[in-house]
Design a protein around this motif. Sequence first.
Motif, PDB file in Angstrom:
ATOM      1  N   LYS A 647       0.833  -1.204   0.000  1.00 17.97           N
ATOM      2  CA  LYS A 647       0.000   0.000   0.000  1.00 17.97           C
ATOM      3  C   LYS A 647       0.868   1.255   0.000  1.00 17.97           C
ATOM      4  O   LYS A 647       0.531   2.253  -0.646  1.00 17.97           O
ATOM      5  CB  LYS A 647      -0.917  -0.004   1.217  1.00 17.97           C
ATOM      6  CG  LYS A 647      -1.995  -1.084   1.166  1.00 17.97           C
ATOM      7  CD  LYS A 647      -2.728  -1.233   2.482  1.00 17.97           C
ATOM      8  CE  LYS A 647      -3.477  -0.011   2.854  1.00 17.97           C
ATOM      9  NZ  LYS A 647      -4.257  -0.194   4.106  1.00 17.97           N
ATOM     10  N   VAL A 648       2.005   1.197   0.703  1.00 17.28           N
ATOM     11  CA  VAL A 648       2.908   2.349   0.721  1.00 17.28           C
ATOM     12  C   VAL A 648       3.489   2.585  -0.666  1.00 17.28           C
ATOM     13  O   VAL A 648       3.546   3.716  -1.158  1.00 17.28           O
ATOM     14  CB  VAL A 648       4.019   2.146   1.771  1.00 17.28           C
ATOM     15  CG1 VAL A 648       5.109   3.196   1.615  1.00 17.28           C
ATOM     16  CG2 VAL A 648       3.436   2.177   3.171  1.00 17.28           C
ATOM     17  N   VAL A 649       3.941   1.486  -1.328  1.00 16.57           N
ATOM     18  CA  VAL A 649       4.502   1.619  -2.673  1.00 16.57           C
ATOM     19  C   VAL A 649       3.469   2.205  -3.617  1.00 16.57           C
ATOM     20  O   VAL A 649       3.754   3.104  -4.415  1.00 16.57           O
ATOM     21  CB  VAL A 649       5.016   0.254  -3.169  1.00 16.57           C
ATOM     22  CG1 VAL A 649       5.397   0.328  -4.651  1.00 16.57           C
ATOM     23  CG2 VAL A 649       6.208  -0.202  -2.346  1.00 16.57           C
ATOM     24  N   GLU A 650       2.231   1.724  -3.508  1.00 17.23           N
ATOM     25  CA  GLU A 650       1.171   2.209  -4.398  1.00 17.23           C
ATOM     26  C   GLU A 650       0.833   3.669  -4.109  1.00 17.23           C
ATOM     27  O   GLU A 650       0.635   4.480  -5.022  1.00 17.23           O
ATOM     28  CB  GLU A 650      -0.072   1.338  -4.232  1.00 17.23           C
ATOM     29  CG  GLU A 650      -1.213   1.749  -5.146  1.00 17.23           C
ATOM     30  CD  GLU A 650      -2.444   0.877  -4.944  1.00 17.23           C
ATOM     31  OE1 GLU A 650      -3.477   1.169  -5.589  1.00 17.23           O
ATOM     32  OE2 GLU A 650      -2.384  -0.074  -4.126  1.00 17.23           O
ATOM     33  N   ALA A 651       0.777   4.021  -2.828  1.00 23.37           N
ATOM     34  CA  ALA A 651       0.401   5.389  -2.461  1.00 23.37           C
ATOM     35  C   ALA A 651       1.454   6.386  -2.916  1.00 23.37           C
ATOM     36  O   ALA A 651       1.127   7.472  -3.420  1.00 23.37           O
ATOM     37  CB  ALA A 651       0.204   5.486  -0.949  1.00 23.37           C
ATOM     38  N   LEU A 652       2.752   6.019  -2.768  1.00 22.80           N
ATOM     39  CA  LEU A 652       3.805   6.961  -3.128  1.00 22.80           C
ATOM     40  C   LEU A 652       4.038   7.023  -4.623  1.00 22.80           C
ATOM     41  O   LEU A 652       4.825   7.853  -5.099  1.00 22.80           O
ATOM     42  CB  LEU A 652       5.102   6.598  -2.406  1.00 22.80           C
ATOM     43  CG  LEU A 652       5.042   6.670  -0.871  1.00 22.80           C
ATOM     44  CD1 LEU A 652       6.441   6.537  -0.276  1.00 22.80           C
ATOM     45  CD2 LEU A 652       4.401   7.979  -0.421  1.00 22.80           C
ATOM     46  N   ALA A 653       3.354   6.134  -5.374  1.00 13.72           N
ATOM     47  CA  ALA A 653       3.428   6.234  -6.832  1.00 13.72           C
ATOM     48  C   ALA A 653       2.566   7.379  -7.357  1.00 13.72           C
ATOM     49  O   ALA A 653       2.681   7.766  -8.525  1.00 13.72           O
ATOM     50  CB  ALA A 653       2.994   4.913  -7.476  1.00 13.72           C
ATOM     51  N   GLN A 654       1.697   7.941  -6.525  1.00 20.36           N
ATOM     52  CA  GLN A 654       0.848   9.059  -6.931  1.00 20.36           C
ATOM     53  C   GLN A 654       1.724  10.287  -7.144  1.00 20.36           C
ATOM     54  O   GLN A 654       2.525  10.647  -6.296  1.00 20.36           O
ATOM     55  CB  GLN A 654      -0.205   9.357  -5.863  1.00 20.36           C
ATOM     56  CG  GLN A 654      -1.158   8.213  -5.574  1.00 20.36           C
ATOM     57  CD  GLN A 654      -1.990   7.869  -6.799  1.00 20.36           C
ATOM     58  OE1 GLN A 654      -2.426   8.752  -7.553  1.00 20.36           O
ATOM     59  NE2 GLN A 654      -2.188   6.564  -7.010  1.00 20.36           N
ATOM     60  N   PRO A 655       1.606  10.949  -8.285  1.00 23.13           N
ATOM     61  CA  PRO A 655       2.496  12.077  -8.587  1.00 23.13           C
ATOM     62  C   PRO A 655       2.099  13.333  -7.807  1.00 23.13           C
ATOM     63  O   PRO A 655       0.967  13.481  -7.356  1.00 23.13           O
ATOM     64  CB  PRO A 655       2.307  12.278 -10.092  1.00 23.13           C
ATOM     65  CG  PRO A 655       0.898  11.832 -10.333  1.00 23.13           C
ATOM     66  CD  PRO A 655       0.668  10.665  -9.397  1.00 23.13           C
ATOM     67  N   LEU A 656       3.066  14.262  -7.676  1.00 26.71           N
ATOM     68  CA  LEU A 656       2.817  15.587  -7.107  1.00 26.71           C
ATOM     69  C   LEU A 656       2.789  16.577  -8.257  1.00 26.71           C
ATOM     70  O   LEU A 656       3.745  16.658  -9.038  1.00 26.71           O
ATOM     71  CB  LEU A 656       3.927  15.964  -6.113  1.00 26.71           C
ATOM     72  CG  LEU A 656       3.956  17.434  -5.669  1.00 26.71           C
ATOM     73  CD1 LEU A 656       2.736  17.766  -4.830  1.00 26.71           C
ATOM     74  CD2 LEU A 656       5.241  17.740  -4.903  1.00 26.71           C
ATOM     75  N   VAL A 657       1.693  17.326  -8.399  1.00 29.60           N
ATOM     76  CA  VAL A 657       1.584  18.321  -9.467  1.00 29.60           C
ATOM     77  C   VAL A 657       2.276  19.591  -8.999  1.00 29.60           C
ATOM     78  O   VAL A 657       1.898  20.179  -7.980  1.00 29.60           O
ATOM     79  CB  VAL A 657       0.112  18.596  -9.828  1.00 29.60           C
ATOM     80  CG1 VAL A 657       0.044  19.665 -10.907  1.00 29.60           C
ATOM     81  CG2 VAL A 657      -0.565  17.302 -10.282  1.00 29.60           C
ATOM     82  N   TRP A 658       3.298  20.004  -9.724  1.00 32.17           N
ATOM     83  CA  TRP A 658       4.109  21.179  -9.332  1.00 32.17           C
ATOM     84  C   TRP A 658       4.279  22.083 -10.550  1.00 32.17           C
ATOM     85  O   TRP A 658       4.941  21.741 -11.519  1.00 32.17           O
ATOM     86  CB  TRP A 658       5.465  20.697  -8.812  1.00 32.17           C
ATOM     87  CG  TRP A 658       6.438  21.814  -8.531  1.00 32.17           C
ATOM     88  CD1 TRP A 658       7.492  22.199  -9.289  1.00 32.17           C
ATOM     89  CD2 TRP A 658       6.418  22.691  -7.409  1.00 32.17           C
ATOM     90  NE1 TRP A 658       8.138  23.238  -8.740  1.00 32.17           N
ATOM     91  CE2 TRP A 658       7.504  23.575  -7.558  1.00 32.17           C
ATOM     92  CE3 TRP A 658       5.597  22.814  -6.299  1.00 32.17           C
ATOM     93  CZ2 TRP A 658       7.784  24.569  -6.636  1.00 32.17           C
ATOM     94  CZ3 TRP A 658       5.883  23.786  -5.384  1.00 32.17           C
ATOM     95  CH2 TRP A 658       6.960  24.661  -5.535  1.00 32.17           C
TER      96      TRP A 658
END
Length: 709
Positions: A647-658
């Motif tokens: 779940k951590v790997v999947e969650a941190l795959a979400q990009p940050l829009v900058w």
Amino acid sequence: MRARSRQSMGLAVLLVVGLAAAALGLLVGTLASESLLERWRAERLSELGGIRARLEGALSGATNLTAGLVADVAMEGGIDPHKFARHARELMTERSLLRNIALAPDNVIAMMYPMQGNEAALGLDLLNHPQQGVSTRRMLEIRGPVLAGPLDLAQGGRALIHRVPIYRSPADGLPRSGDYWGLMSTPVDFDGLLREAGLLDHRLSYRIALRGVDGLGEGGAVFWGDAALFDDPDAFLLDVRVLEGSWRMAARPLGAPAGLEGIVWGSRILSLLLAVLTIALVYKIDRVNRRLADSEQLHRETAEQLQDVLFRTDERQRVTYLSPAWTPLSGREPEDCLGVPWSTLLHPADSPRARRTYTDFIAARAGDYDESFRLQDGEGRVREVQVRAALHRDAGEEVAGTVGVIMDVTERKRLEARLEVAARMFERSGEGIVVFDGDGRIQSVNPAFTRITGYAAGEMIGTRRDPFARPDGQEGVLEPLRLEWGEGDFWQGEVDGVRRDGTCYPMALSVTAVRDENGVLTERVAIFSDISERRATLEHVRHLALHDSLTGLANRVLLASRFEQGAALARREGHGMALLYFDLDGFKPLNDRYGHEAGDRMLRHVAAQLTEEVRQSDTVARVGGDEFAVLLGRMGTLADAEKVAAKVVEALAQPLVWHGEQLRVGVSIGIGLYPLHGETLDELMRVADRAMYQAKTDGNGGWRVARPA
């Protein structure tokens, strides 16, 4: 001896009878004269009441005459000049006491009747006029009519200026409840008013004076008649109502009651003759002398016992007697101070004032003397003293000097000063103070109490309420503490109080007992302060010490504390724990390319994603620059830890829009199990760190479970 005794008894009886007869004659004469004088005064007062009624009636008639005009302007919200002229002409015809009628919209005279002779008044700003502005502002302040004067008019004569504020009457509201339109001003002929009241009648049997300019009553200036009448003790004083104020009338009848003087002098002469005759028969001077000696002895013994100093002076203020108490007060013997002006006994700085005030006191030939001074004692210390004296008269009622007492009030002054300081501290203290009596009833509270609790002093004083409890009386604060302080005289600690609005607040409270000289509890004083801000500061400092300042996640210190708590619980209940340790793949290139601000935003993004994916009982911590750890406090199996890692790997795959771009990082996770891979946090972090690097070797985005050490 027996004859002498009978003679003494007979003289005593004769003295009593003679003096009683003299007193009776004087009493009868006094009662008769007082009765005659009282009846005569009642008749005069009734006549003066009629004069006052005529004066009030004439003035009321003149001031009430224009009520219709005021009502018309208020109802219409104004008036046509032609209509005003017709209305005013009718009023002036009906009442000759009115000199003119003026309307002043917004306080500026715009209409006047009659116009002839009054042209200069048009355009006059009454509010800002140097003479008439005072009464105009007073009218606006009280929102009602005022009567100024009497004033001397430029066109001759004197007049009372009657001013009435005019407020518009809205069609859908109460009469005169609208906004302010202006005012009406009508000078009332003062001489004509006196004439109608009969005060100018040459047949008037009184001397009369009036005071109270502008309706100020007794405090106003005299504006008609002889001002000396107000200081005449035999003058009648009556109040005359003038609108919202009053005048004071002083009247002295021209004459006296017939036969009064004969009765008074007749009774006095008769009483005097009886008294003289009686006293002339009493010739036992030796007995009088013995009694006088006894009296002097009693005075001497009394003076020696008193702590206050008795003194006597002659008519030139020279000291003729000082009681023995003078020595302990001043350090000087009384005999050394006789014959000198009494003011020289005082402190040199106070001596001139004492001499001046004492001279005025003796010159007044009446009253009492009561002044505060200083003096120096035998050791040079300054003492505060209170001097009280009365005139001493000889047998001829002539002032022969003074008698008085000098009281040492030094300690009393010091006590008063201390009490004053205590009172100021009580009122100005930033801490709340409540004073209870011995029965628990509230005696007083200070302003800080009201500011902190919201309760007014009147709500608490006289009650046995707990000032820190809920308004409904439940969950009290003081009652549980009574068991702790018991019979002790002091208690201190921190408790939670409740304000009047029901909000809670932490407070530092101390309770002190006050006992009398017999040890009986008379008061308890509670002093408290709101420590909400202090607690919030401590909580903030504690939070900063245990959390990462950038992400808000737990830091290494808090992670270690949570691990120790979790390990103790795991040992007691027999379950395991897991530590997920990882850093961010690709974070350094991202930080170098986009800058530290983007890097910080990515770290906060990672923290938010991690917090959403773990349980509330688990701990997410930032333990380095881009290094994180997740402590799973209750882990059933290894598969549970791997599920969280996925779940951590999947969650941190979400990009940050900058700034329109999608920034991504990867993650490789090392998993350490408690107690399989280590029983301390450092052991688990070491094995998990090695497992993380094995996962990186396998490829980004995975996890590896550590091997037992």
